[in-house]
Scaffold this active site. Structure first.
Site, PDB file in Angstrom:
ATOM      1  N   ASP A  29     -34.778 -16.375  36.631  1.00  0.00           N
ATOM      2  CA  ASP A  29     -34.936 -15.018  36.110  1.00  0.00           C
ATOM      3  C   ASP A  29     -35.463 -14.133  37.216  1.00  0.00           C
ATOM      4  O   ASP A  29     -36.353 -14.532  37.982  1.00  0.00           O
ATOM      5  CB  ASP A  29     -35.908 -15.013  34.927  1.00  0.00           C
ATOM      6  CG  ASP A  29     -35.764 -13.785  34.043  1.00  0.00           C
ATOM      7  OD1 ASP A  29     -36.009 -12.664  34.537  1.00  0.00           O
ATOM      8  OD2 ASP A  29     -35.421 -13.937  32.857  1.00  0.00           O
ATOM      9  N   ASP A  49     -32.075 -14.003  41.309  1.00  0.00           N
ATOM     10  CA  ASP A  49     -31.015 -13.263  40.635  1.00  0.00           C
ATOM     11  C   ASP A  49     -29.707 -14.045  40.695  1.00  0.00           C
ATOM     12  O   ASP A  49     -29.407 -14.679  41.716  1.00  0.00           O
ATOM     13  CB  ASP A  49     -30.846 -11.893  41.324  1.00  0.00           C
ATOM     14  CG  ASP A  49     -30.042 -10.924  40.489  1.00  0.00           C
ATOM     15  OD1 ASP A  49     -28.812 -11.062  40.451  1.00  0.00           O
ATOM     16  OD2 ASP A  49     -30.650 -10.030  39.877  1.00  0.00           O
ATOM     17  N   TYR A 139     -21.675  -1.522  27.913  1.00  0.00           N
ATOM     18  CA  TYR A 139     -22.349  -2.781  27.606  1.00  0.00           C
ATOM     19  C   TYR A 139     -21.403  -3.721  26.859  1.00  0.00           C
ATOM     20  O   TYR A 139     -21.185  -4.872  27.274  1.00  0.00           O
ATOM     21  CB  TYR A 139     -23.602  -2.517  26.778  1.00  0.00           C
ATOM     22  CG  TYR A 139     -24.177  -3.772  26.155  1.00  0.00           C
ATOM     23  CD1 TYR A 139     -24.565  -4.845  26.945  1.00  0.00           C
ATOM     24  CD2 TYR A 139     -24.325  -3.882  24.771  1.00  0.00           C
ATOM     25  CE1 TYR A 139     -25.082  -6.009  26.374  1.00  0.00           C
ATOM     26  CE2 TYR A 139     -24.840  -5.029  24.196  1.00  0.00           C
ATOM     27  CZ  TYR A 139     -25.217  -6.089  24.999  1.00  0.00           C
ATOM     28  OH  TYR A 139     -25.723  -7.227  24.430  1.00  0.00           O
ATOM     29  N   PHE A 167     -25.882 -10.482  16.377  1.00  0.00           N
ATOM     30  CA  PHE A 167     -26.050  -9.126  15.887  1.00  0.00           C
ATOM     31  C   PHE A 167     -27.467  -8.652  16.242  1.00  0.00           C
ATOM     32  O   PHE A 167     -27.767  -8.523  17.419  1.00  0.00           O
ATOM     33  CB  PHE A 167     -25.692  -9.080  14.404  1.00  0.00           C
ATOM     34  CG  PHE A 167     -24.189  -9.152  14.198  1.00  0.00           C
ATOM     35  CD1 PHE A 167     -23.511  -8.124  13.585  1.00  0.00           C
ATOM     36  CD2 PHE A 167     -23.437 -10.223  14.679  1.00  0.00           C
ATOM     37  CE1 PHE A 167     -22.118  -8.162  13.426  1.00  0.00           C
ATOM     38  CE2 PHE A 167     -22.059 -10.280  14.529  1.00  0.00           C
ATOM     39  CZ  PHE A 167     -21.403  -9.254  13.899  1.00  0.00           C
ATOM     40  N   ASN A 168     -28.374  -8.437  15.340  1.00  0.00           N
ATOM     41  CA  ASN A 168     -29.681  -7.883  15.685  1.00  0.00           C
ATOM     42  C   ASN A 168     -30.725  -8.983  15.734  1.00  0.00           C
ATOM     43  O   ASN A 168     -31.259  -9.387  14.703  1.00  0.00           O
ATOM     44  CB  ASN A 168     -30.077  -6.809  14.662  1.00  0.00           C
ATOM     45  CG  ASN A 168     -29.165  -5.598  14.716  1.00  0.00           C
ATOM     46  OD1 ASN A 168     -27.978  -5.704  14.479  1.00  0.00           O
ATOM     47  ND2 ASN A 168     -29.713  -4.450  15.047  1.00  0.00           N
ATOM     48  N   HIS A 187     -35.231  -1.553  19.511  1.00  0.00           N
ATOM     49  CA  HIS A 187     -34.929  -2.318  18.296  1.00  0.00           C
ATOM     50  C   HIS A 187     -35.793  -1.849  17.130  1.00  0.00           C
ATOM     51  O   HIS A 187     -36.994  -1.577  17.283  1.00  0.00           O
ATOM     52  CB  HIS A 187     -35.143  -3.810  18.552  1.00  0.00           C
ATOM     53  CG  HIS A 187     -34.187  -4.379  19.551  1.00  0.00           C
ATOM     54  ND1 HIS A 187     -34.333  -5.633  20.100  1.00  0.00           N
ATOM     55  CD2 HIS A 187     -33.049  -3.857  20.109  1.00  0.00           C
ATOM     56  CE1 HIS A 187     -33.342  -5.868  20.939  1.00  0.00           C
ATOM     57  NE2 HIS A 187     -32.553  -4.805  20.956  1.00  0.00           N
TER      58      HIS A 187
END
Length: 323
Positions: A29, A49, A139, A167-168, A187
């Site tokens: 990360d 990266d 995106y 989804f969310n 969010h």
């Protein structure tokens, strides 16, 4: 060993926390949006990266990688419209670096974190994997490009993959150790909870005249731990050669309205929100709900956590980690 790229981010860190129970894990990360503190200390961590070929070569040389799980994408819709180069550079070009490195080191199992944004604004109430993909922002387009690249790589290089379109994502780990921490936060559930913690003066409902039960938009929310379990099932299916390439939706199959989410947040926290009703946002469909029948039929997965459970876990995290 499993390589998890983007494993210090929100969803990646929750996956790592579950995956280390059965697998050795190395996390890569760059910490641009992730946090080192979210990575379980039982996992190896490399700061770097996926666009850096030297870093990738070092990882694939030092560790015997069985599979790669990819969470290292930029994911803000609005930012992608304003800065599409960033999204095509990281989400597509850097992913090509990763895939090319995998092929060179003969690693052929890949789990890709995709998104409902690949569907754009569908003309159906319940979205399944056969619904047409027509993304409306860079995106979503960048994610769909990678999906198409995976098909080509599978045909040419025998790459095995699972694409998970969710989804969310919402909620926090039930331990309370890790949770959702974005800046800026886009969010709905953390926006409401931060408001209820006194960090903002109000929250907005964008549109109350939709053709839904209470007039507000309906979205499909899924607990991040449910997402983790789906990724692990998909990984094991690849490693056991039960799946070669497949695409699955991940959702609860129900959907909750904005007003319903606000009300549940109020009930869980025992606090009252200051709600401002305002105009619709451009491009917001009335209802986005996933069918997860395919992954249930093929891998036995379904969402276990309802809205109240999602919000309860998120409230535990946010109330303990007030910004």
């Amino acid at each position: 060993m499993i390589l998890v790229v983007g494993g210090a981010g929100y969803i990646g860190s929750h996956l790592v926390k579950e995956l280390i129970k059965t697998k050795e894990v190395v996390v890569l990360d760059n910490l641009s949006t992730g946090f080192r503190s979210l990575v379980d200390n039982k996992a190896l961590f490399v700061e770097g990266d996926i666009g850096n070929v030297e870093v990738l070569n070092r990882i694939f040389t030092e560790y015997k990688i069985e599979a790669v799980m990819h969470f290292a994408a930029n994911s803000l819709v609005g930012e992608s419209v304003k800065n599409p180069y960033k999204y095509y550079q990281n989400n597509v070009s850097s992913t090509l670096n990763l895939l090319n490195t995998m092929i060179r080191y003969n690693v052929t199992n890949f789990i890709f974190s995709s998104t409902a944004a690949t569907y754009g604004i569908p003309d159906v109430d319940i979205i399944d994997e056969s619904t047409s993909t027509n993304p409306i922002n860079p995106y979503g387009k960048s994610k769909l490009m990678v999906e198409e690249i995976l098909e080509d790589f599978s045909n040419a290089y025998s790459l095995n993959y699972v694409i998970l379109r969710y989804f969310n994502a919402a909620g926090a780990h039930n331990s309370g150790d890790i949770g959702e921490n974005h800046n800026p936060e886009t969010h709905l559930i953390p926006i409401i909870l931060r408001h209820l913690l006194g960090e903002t003066e109000s929250i907005s409902v964008f549109g109350t005249d939709y053709n839904t039960e209470d007039g507000s938009c309906i979205r499909d929310y899924i607990h991040v731990t449910d997402l983790s379990s789906a990724h692990i099932l998909a990984l094991n299916a690849l490693l056991d050669k039960k799946v070669e390439r497949s695409t699955y939706n991940l959702g609860n199959g129900l959907g909750y309205s904005v007003k319903e989410v606000i009300k549940t947040c109020e009930n869980v926290t025992k606090r009252k929100a200051n709600v401002i009703e305002t105009e619709r946002r451009l491009g917001d469909p009335a209802r986005l709900v996933a069918s997860s029948t395919k992954i249930f039929d093929e891998l036995g997965w379904k969402a276990r956590y309802d809205l109240e459970s999602i919000i309860t876990s998120a409230w535990k995290w946010h109330s303990q980690n007030k910004l």
